[in-house]
Structure formats: structure tokens, C-alpha cells
Design a protein around this motif. Structure first.
Motif, mmCIF file in Angstrom:
data_model
loop_
_atom_site.group_PDB
_atom_site.id
_atom_site.type_symbol
_atom_site.label_atom_id
_atom_site.label_comp_id
_atom_site.label_asym_id
_atom_site.label_seq_id
_atom_site.Cartn_x
_atom_site.Cartn_y
_atom_site.Cartn_z
ATOM 1 N N ASP A 63 -4.665 -26.244 29.542
ATOM 2 C CA ASP A 63 -4.158 -25.765 30.836
ATOM 3 C C ASP A 63 -2.626 -25.684 30.831
ATOM 4 N N ASP A 64 -2.026 -25.676 29.615
ATOM 5 C CA ASP A 64 -0.607 -25.357 29.495
ATOM 6 C C ASP A 64 -0.489 -24.037 28.729
ATOM 7 N N ARG A 65 0.608 -23.771 28.049
ATOM 8 C CA ARG A 65 0.798 -22.503 27.346
ATOM 9 C C ARG A 65 0.393 -22.579 25.872
ATOM 10 N N SER A 66 -0.425 -23.527 25.522
ATOM 11 C CA SER A 66 -0.847 -23.652 24.123
ATOM 12 C C SER A 66 -1.544 -22.393 23.624
ATOM 13 N N LEU A 67 -2.450 -21.862 24.410
ATOM 14 C CA LEU A 67 -3.215 -20.692 23.972
ATOM 15 C C LEU A 67 -2.319 -19.478 23.735
ATOM 16 N N PRO A 68 -1.431 -19.097 24.675
ATOM 17 C CA PRO A 68 -0.528 -17.970 24.388
ATOM 18 C C PRO A 68 0.345 -18.197 23.155
ATOM 19 N N VAL A 69 0.789 -19.429 22.936
ATOM 20 C CA VAL A 69 1.604 -19.731 21.749
ATOM 21 C C VAL A 69 0.803 -19.469 20.489
#
Length: 349
Positions: A63-69
Motif C-alpha cells: 500500500d505504498d509505492r513499491s509496486l510502481p517502483v
């Protein structure tokens, strides 16, 4: 005994042969926005043929920006793939299973999203796999804990666990390992009905290894190599530290291996003797017992940890060991009890 087997076990040097083993590295991640860039760069710098390596990144509902990174990196770098757990697929084990299904090579490597490794990490794993006919490889993990007394405690405590597991494996009696650095064949994984023990949230590493240990036809090999080790981050605070250790201890209820049960009983027994003998000292009874046990245990632990930490080019002061030995029983009794009967939270769950 651990000190003897650790010193006796040979250090693995860089393999001379050209790599020919295809390797799939599977990484499950959840809320690792700050650590993923370092991991991804470490993986991309691996000195290993591009056609023989791939990196499968599996997002576990971050639920942070891990996936886009991760997705952005995978788009820009060949050999990197990013997928996600779907609805109903929750937890690290589910993510690892999903990554294994995606993986296309026969040698599978696990690591964690907060780790960093040297450039010859994969070539070292490949060399040991080829030369020693390993079914499973147990790798070493270092810790970058940062400054301060608390961070020094968790670093030494963590390395004592890693060192004990490594030395036990060197003796041919493995008791635990770390999914931050382990490898195994796909054939080995598929030979078990439930290798990761999916019904239990923790233990994707040790519970799998203990199953392999029961088969005398399988070969578990220790990777004693600086180039083959990885470095993980320490926890940020005391609350995270206890939650992590309680999570690790929670899988102990599933242990049936006599080596790990004996070692656990020995550690727990001495951890009970120390505070009991301290109480006796305060009450003026058997006043010799507490200093005798404390000094004896500190001396034995210091000699082993001194030799093990030299492998990482680290030093440890004997006075610090004595201080931590006095604190350790409180910590180990709390984590043991809460690991069996308590609850914990980890990464928002």
C-alpha cells in the motif's frame, strides 16, 4: 562444537568454470519502497550471463509505492519481471509460490526485498550448485543495523543466529536457514506436497529445509563465501524488533527435528538459569552461581562470535558480550512465550 565446525568448514572461492546454470531469483515484497531500489541495482549488477538469469518480483498487496517502483524497473531492464498477488492470494508464501510458477529456470533462489549483495552472488551460487551437486544451498546473511546500543544488540543477536545455523549446517546437522539467501532445485521443491507449509504464516525457509533434511538422498550445502552472502537491514525500533523475533519464534511449535529441539532447549534452559541464579544472588544464596554461569556462557559465546564475525571483517568487544548476555534471557523468554501463545503484527498485518 559450533566454533569447531565453522572453522573447519572450507571457504568457497570464486568458481573458475563458465556458468551454465539457469537461475530464477524470486523476491516477494510488501511495502518496501525505500529498500527496493538498492536491491534492484544489486541484482542488475550481477556478473552472470543475461540469458541464464531472471528476477521475478512479486508484489504482496503493497500500500505504498513499491509496486510502481518495481514495475518501472522491470520495464527498463531485461530479465526483470513484476507480478502481483491477486485477491485471495495473501502473504509472503503465496507470493513466493506465484513467483515460482512464473520462474522458467531449474535453480530457484530466494532473497528478501531489503537485501543487498555483491556482484558475484549468483556466480557463487551457481558454482556451488554445479561442483557440489547440491539440492539446497544455505547462504549467509549479514546485517547493517546502524549505530547505537540497540542496533548493536540486534546485529550481534542476528549474527549469532546466522552463525549457529551456518555452523550446524557445516556439521551436517542443519537446524535453520534464512530465506534472504537460499537456493534449491525446482525438482526438489516439486517433490513435496506442501514445501512451504502454507497453513502457517512464517517459516518459508526453515520448515522447508527441515523437510529436506529428513531425506538422506538430498544434499544440503552451506555456502561459506563472502561473495555469496547478502546484507539485510535491521529493524527500525524495539517494537519492530520484537514483532519480527516473535514472528520467527512462532513457527517453533511445528518443529520436530531433534537437533533444533535440543539446541532450543539448551538455549532456553540457560536463559532460565541466569535470572534464577541472579535472584538467588540477591537473596544471598548460592552467590557463586550467577557470576559463574554468566562468565562461562559469555566466554563460550564470545569465542564463537569472534571467529564468526571475523568472516565479515567485524569485531566484537568481550565486555559488550557480557552486557548483552545479562539482557538476553529477558528477551529470549519474552519472544519464546509470545511466539507460542501471543500475536504479532508485521508490515501492516
Amino acid at each position: 562444537m559450533y566454533r569447531h565446525y565453522w572453522k573447519k568448514y572450507p571457504v568457497y572461492e570464486k568458481p573458475e568454470k563458465q556458468a551454465s546454470t539457469g537461475i530464477s531469483v524470486v523476491i516477494a515484497f510488501r511495502n518496501e519502497e525505500s529498500t527496493l531500489p538498492n536491491l534492484l541495482e544489486s541484482l542488475n549488477k550481477q556478473v552472470y550471463p543475461g540469458e541464464l538469469r531472471e528476477f521475478v518480483l512479486v508484489n504482496d498487496h503493497s500500500d505504498d509505492r513499491s509496486l510502481p517502483v518495481a514495475e518501472a524497473y522491470a520495464r527498463m531492464h531485461p530479465g526483470f519481471h513484476c507480478i502481483s498477488n491477486e485477491t485471495g492470494e495473501n502473504g509472503k508464501k503465496a507470493a513466493l509460490y506465484k513467483g515460482l510458477k512464473q520462474a522458467r529456470f531449474g535453480l530457484i533462489v530466494f532473497t528478501d526485498a531489503d537485501c543487498r549483495m555483491e556482484d558475484n552472488w549468483l556466480s557463487t551460487i551457481s558454482g556451488i550448485f554445479s561442483e557440489q551437486r547440491a539440492d539446497m544451498i544455505i547462504g549467509l546473511v549479514d546485517m547493517d543495523a546502524g549505530p547505537g546500543l540497540f542496533n548493536r544488540f540486534q546485529e550481534i543477536e542476528f549474527l549469532s543466529l546466522v552463525g549457529s545455523g551456518a555452523a550446524a549446517a557445516a556439521a551436517g546437522r542443519a537446524i535453520f536457514c534464512n530465506a534472504a539467501n537460499m537456493a534449491f532445485t525446482r525438482e526438489l521443491f516439486n517433490s513435496y506436497t506442501d514445501p512451504l507449509s502454507m497453513a502457517f504464516p512464517s517459516g518459508d525457509d526453515t520448515l522447508f529445509m527441515l523437510k529436506v533434511k529428513t531425506d538422506p538422498a538430498r544434499r544440503i550445502v552451506l555456502m561459506k563465501s563472502v561473495a555469496g552472502s547478502v546484507t539485510a537491514n535491521g529493524t527500525a525500533n524495539l517494537r519492530q524488533f520484537f514483532n519480527q523475533r516473535i514472528r520467527w519464534a512462532s513457527k517453533s511449535r511445528l518443529y520436530a527435528d531433534r537437533d533444533i529441539l535440543y539446541t532450543s532447549a539448551l538455549v532456553l534452559g540457560i536463559s532460565v538459569i541466569l535470572p534464577v541464579s541472579a535472584l538467588a544472588l540477591v537473596m544471598g544464596r548460592n552467590s557463586w552461581l550467577f557470576p559463574a554461569v554468566l562468565i562461562a556462557k559469555s566466554a563460550v559465546d564470545y569465542l564463537f562470535l569472534r571467529d564468526f564475525m571475523r568472516f565479515y571483517a567485524k569485531k566484537i568487544h568481550p565486555g559488550l558480550i557480557v552486557l548483552f548476555e545479562a539482557v538476553y534471557p529477558v528477551y529470549i523468554l519474552i519472544t519464546a512465550i509470545l511466539g507460542l501463545f501471543g500475536r504479532y503484527s508485521w508490515k501492516g498485518r
